[in-house]
Scaffold this motif. Structure first.
Motif, PDB file in Angstrom:
ATOM      1  N   ASP A 117       0.808  -1.211   0.000  1.00  0.00           N
ATOM      2  CA  ASP A 117       0.000   0.000   0.000  1.00  0.00           C
ATOM      3  C   ASP A 117       0.845   1.266   0.000  1.00  0.00           C
ATOM      4  O   ASP A 117       1.968   1.298   0.471  1.00  0.00           O
ATOM      5  N   ALA A 118       0.266   2.340  -0.540  1.00  0.00           N
ATOM      6  CA  ALA A 118       0.956   3.613  -0.592  1.00  0.00           C
ATOM      7  C   ALA A 118       1.097   4.185   0.822  1.00  0.00           C
ATOM      8  O   ALA A 118       0.231   3.992   1.663  1.00  0.00           O
ATOM      9  N   TYR A 119       2.210   4.882   1.090  1.00  0.00           N
ATOM     10  CA  TYR A 119       2.411   5.487   2.405  1.00  0.00           C
ATOM     11  C   TYR A 119       1.397   6.600   2.632  1.00  0.00           C
ATOM     12  O   TYR A 119       1.240   7.490   1.803  1.00  0.00           O
ATOM     13  N   CYS A 120       0.702   6.533   3.751  1.00  0.00           N
ATOM     14  CA  CYS A 120      -0.307   7.529   4.078  1.00  0.00           C
ATOM     15  C   CYS A 120      -0.092   8.061   5.491  1.00  0.00           C
ATOM     16  O   CYS A 120       0.507   7.397   6.327  1.00  0.00           O
ATOM     17  N   TYR A 121      -0.586   9.243   5.730  1.00  0.00           N
ATOM     18  CA  TYR A 121      -0.553   9.825   7.073  1.00  0.00           C
ATOM     19  C   TYR A 121      -1.727  10.778   7.222  1.00  0.00           C
ATOM     20  O   TYR A 121      -2.381  11.166   6.241  1.00  0.00           O
ATOM     21  N   VAL A 122      -2.020  11.153   8.456  1.00  0.00           N
ATOM     22  CA  VAL A 122      -3.051  12.147   8.715  1.00  0.00           C
ATOM     23  C   VAL A 122      -2.528  13.149   9.732  1.00  0.00           C
ATOM     24  O   VAL A 122      -1.855  12.783  10.689  1.00  0.00           O
ATOM     25  N   GLU A 123      -2.787  14.417   9.462  1.00  0.00           N
ATOM     26  CA  GLU A 123      -2.408  15.483  10.392  1.00  0.00           C
ATOM     27  C   GLU A 123      -3.695  16.098  10.939  1.00  0.00           C
ATOM     28  O   GLU A 123      -4.519  16.625  10.185  1.00  0.00           O
ATOM     29  N   LEU A 124      -3.882  15.993  12.236  1.00  0.00           N
ATOM     30  CA  LEU A 124      -5.114  16.452  12.864  1.00  0.00           C
ATOM     31  C   LEU A 124      -5.122  17.966  13.047  1.00  0.00           C
ATOM     32  O   LEU A 124      -4.102  18.561  13.386  1.00  0.00           O
ATOM     33  N   GLN A 125      -6.273  18.572  12.831  1.00  0.00           N
ATOM     34  CA  GLN A 125      -6.467  20.002  13.068  1.00  0.00           C
ATOM     35  C   GLN A 125      -6.867  20.205  14.540  1.00  0.00           C
ATOM     36  O   GLN A 125      -7.473  19.340  15.151  1.00  0.00           O
ATOM     37  N   VAL A 126      -6.506  21.340  15.101  1.00  0.00           N
ATOM     38  CA  VAL A 126      -6.895  21.668  16.474  1.00  0.00           C
ATOM     39  C   VAL A 126      -8.375  22.061  16.472  1.00  0.00           C
ATOM     40  O   VAL A 126      -8.776  22.983  15.754  1.00  0.00           O
ATOM     41  N   PRO A 127      -9.236  21.357  17.217  1.00  0.00           N
ATOM     42  CA  PRO A 127     -10.682  21.640  17.207  1.00  0.00           C
ATOM     43  C   PRO A 127     -11.002  23.082  17.624  1.00  0.00           C
ATOM     44  O   PRO A 127     -10.333  23.657  18.486  1.00  0.00           O
ATOM     45  N   GLY A 128     -12.010  23.658  16.982  1.00  0.00           N
ATOM     46  CA  GLY A 128     -12.503  24.965  17.379  1.00  0.00           C
ATOM     47  C   GLY A 128     -11.901  26.142  16.650  1.00  0.00           C
ATOM     48  O   GLY A 128     -12.419  27.254  16.744  1.00  0.00           O
ATOM     49  N   ARG A 129     -10.830  25.927  15.917  1.00  0.00           N
ATOM     50  CA  ARG A 129     -10.195  27.038  15.203  1.00  0.00           C
ATOM     51  C   ARG A 129     -10.863  27.261  13.842  1.00  0.00           C
ATOM     52  O   ARG A 129     -11.304  26.302  13.199  1.00  0.00           O
ATOM     53  N   PRO A 130     -10.930  28.507  13.381  1.00  0.00           N
ATOM     54  CA  PRO A 130     -11.605  28.809  12.101  1.00  0.00           C
ATOM     55  C   PRO A 130     -10.708  28.538  10.894  1.00  0.00           C
ATOM     56  O   PRO A 130     -10.185  29.462  10.257  1.00  0.00           O
ATOM     57  N   TYR A 131     -10.525  27.285  10.556  1.00  0.00           N
ATOM     58  CA  TYR A 131      -9.653  26.928   9.443  1.00  0.00           C
ATOM     59  C   TYR A 131     -10.283  27.282   8.098  1.00  0.00           C
ATOM     60  O   TYR A 131     -11.494  27.142   7.915  1.00  0.00           O
ATOM     61  N   ARG A 132      -9.449  27.733   7.171  1.00  0.00           N
ATOM     62  CA  ARG A 132      -9.888  28.026   5.808  1.00  0.00           C
ATOM     63  C   ARG A 132      -9.484  26.916   4.839  1.00  0.00           C
ATOM     64  O   ARG A 132      -9.789  26.958   3.660  1.00  0.00           O
ATOM     65  N   GLY A 133      -8.798  25.918   5.354  1.00  0.00           N
ATOM     66  CA  GLY A 133      -8.312  24.806   4.560  1.00  0.00           C
ATOM     67  C   GLY A 133      -7.236  24.072   5.349  1.00  0.00           C
ATOM     68  O   GLY A 133      -7.212  24.122   6.573  1.00  0.00           O
ATOM     69  N   CYS A 134      -6.328  23.411   4.645  1.00  0.00           N
ATOM     70  CA  CYS A 134      -5.240  22.666   5.287  1.00  0.00           C
ATOM     71  C   CYS A 134      -3.897  23.155   4.750  1.00  0.00           C
ATOM     72  O   CYS A 134      -3.761  23.452   3.561  1.00  0.00           O
ATOM     73  N   VAL A 135      -2.915  23.210   5.613  1.00  0.00           N
ATOM     74  CA  VAL A 135      -1.582  23.678   5.232  1.00  0.00           C
ATOM     75  C   VAL A 135      -0.617  22.506   5.155  1.00  0.00           C
ATOM     76  O   VAL A 135      -0.524  21.711   6.094  1.00  0.00           O
ATOM     77  N   ARG A 136       0.085  22.391   4.036  1.00  0.00           N
ATOM     78  CA  ARG A 136       1.130  21.382   3.873  1.00  0.00           C
ATOM     79  C   ARG A 136       2.360  22.071   3.301  1.00  0.00           C
ATOM     80  O   ARG A 136       2.304  22.713   2.250  1.00  0.00           O
ATOM     81  N   ASN A 137       3.481  21.943   4.025  1.00  0.00           N
ATOM     82  CA  ASN A 137       4.747  22.563   3.611  1.00  0.00           C
ATOM     83  C   ASN A 137       4.586  24.049   3.307  1.00  0.00           C
ATOM     84  O   ASN A 137       5.122  24.569   2.323  1.00  0.00           O
ATOM     85  N   GLY A 138       3.786  24.729   4.149  1.00  0.00           N
ATOM     86  CA  GLY A 138       3.628  26.172   4.024  1.00  0.00           C
ATOM     87  C   GLY A 138       2.600  26.635   3.012  1.00  0.00           C
ATOM     88  O   GLY A 138       2.350  27.843   2.898  1.00  0.00           O
ATOM     89  N   LYS A 139       1.985  25.728   2.278  1.00  0.00           N
ATOM     90  CA  LYS A 139       0.991  26.106   1.279  1.00  0.00           C
ATOM     91  C   LYS A 139      -0.408  25.736   1.761  1.00  0.00           C
ATOM     92  O   LYS A 139      -0.633  24.633   2.253  1.00  0.00           O
ATOM     93  N   LEU A 140      -1.356  26.653   1.588  1.00  0.00           N
ATOM     94  CA  LEU A 140      -2.741  26.430   1.996  1.00  0.00           C
ATOM     95  C   LEU A 140      -3.513  25.761   0.865  1.00  0.00           C
ATOM     96  O   LEU A 140      -3.544  26.243  -0.257  1.00  0.00           O
ATOM     97  N   TYR A 141      -4.152  24.625   1.194  1.00  0.00           N
ATOM     98  CA  TYR A 141      -4.985  23.910   0.237  1.00  0.00           C
ATOM     99  C   TYR A 141      -6.446  23.997   0.683  1.00  0.00           C
ATOM    100  O   TYR A 141      -6.740  23.963   1.873  1.00  0.00           O
ATOM    101  N   PRO A 142      -7.381  24.098  -0.246  1.00  0.00           N
ATOM    102  CA  PRO A 142      -8.798  24.232   0.118  1.00  0.00           C
ATOM    103  C   PRO A 142      -9.372  22.928   0.651  1.00  0.00           C
ATOM    104  O   PRO A 142      -8.798  21.846   0.443  1.00  0.00           O
ATOM    105  N   PHE A 143     -10.508  22.996   1.325  1.00  0.00           N
ATOM    106  CA  PHE A 143     -11.188  21.806   1.796  1.00  0.00           C
ATOM    107  C   PHE A 143     -11.592  20.943   0.603  1.00  0.00           C
ATOM    108  O   PHE A 143     -11.912  21.439  -0.481  1.00  0.00           O
TER     109      PHE A 143
END
Length: 210
Positions: A117-143
């Motif tokens: 299987d392909a290597y996978c991981y998950v990075e959890l967001q801190v609950p309650g914060r007003p996220y606009r998407g997800c950040v990976r290596n400094g870049k913001l990606y949309p939901f």
């Protein structure tokens, strides 16, 4: 800052081509796809197509932690993923805490074997914060579904976390005396080429793992 943990891996499969079988590309469910990286097939798989064979991994992930009394799961073919919506008002989405890879089966003509299987991981967001998407290596990606990040990962971003699986497969068996492995960032894959002439692929067979 999120918490990094490993997830169940994405379901992947491979098909080994017979000599001369794939002259113009790879066929999936009757449709011809060109050689190289295929971001998305009609049935929601990401694939790597070559003359020796093809490798595919599912793009969809099954929601496993949500309010099952008030919410339901609906497959969204446009995004190649499952939406969790309110039972009383399907136009409104529900909060999802976690997802797992959906084990699907593709029926194709030819010899098929399962890949590591392909290597996978998950990075959890801190609950309650007003996220606009997800950040990976400094870049913001949309939901939602992300077909390919700049560093060759396929991801899904939602309010609770960002789950990513590598698009790169490691070459493990090939003619090391006459061939070498070069990373192809454009197609997010490792190519096996001739040592004396890197412009030419190695004709001998090889195998890879995720």
């Amino acid at each position: 800052m999120g918490i990094l943990v490993t997830l169940g891996d994405a379901y992947c499969w491979s098909k080994i081509h017979k000599p001369g079988e794939a002259k113009d590309g790879c066929i999936i469910n009757g449709k011809l796809y060109p050689f190289g990286f295929i971001e998305r097939t009609e049935d929601c798989y990401a694939c790597s197509c070559g003359e020796d064979g093809m490798e595919c991994c599912s793009l969809f992930h099954t929601p496993v932690a949500y309010d099952k009394k008030k919410c339901k799961v609906v497959f969204n073919k446009k995004r190649c993923d499952y939406d969790v919506v309110q039972k009383n008002d399907p136009s409104k989405t529900c909060f999802v805490y976690s997802r797992k890879s959906f084990l699907a089966f593709l029926v194709a003509v030819g010899t098929m074997v399962t890949l590591a299987d392909a290597y996978c991981y998950v990075e959890l967001q801190v609950p309650g914060r007003p996220y606009r998407g997800c950040v990976r290596n400094g870049k913001l990606y949309p939901f939602g579904y992300i077909a390919r990040t700049e560093d060759c990962y396929q991801c899904y971003c939602w309010q609770g976390a960002m789950q990513c699986c590598s698009l790169i497969h490691t070459i493990v068996s090939y003619d090391k005396e006459n061939c070498k492995v070069l990373f192809n960032k454009k197609h997010c894959r490792n190519d096996v080429v001739q040592r004396d002439d890197p412009s030419q692929p190695c004709s001998s067979g090889y195998s890879s793992v995720g």
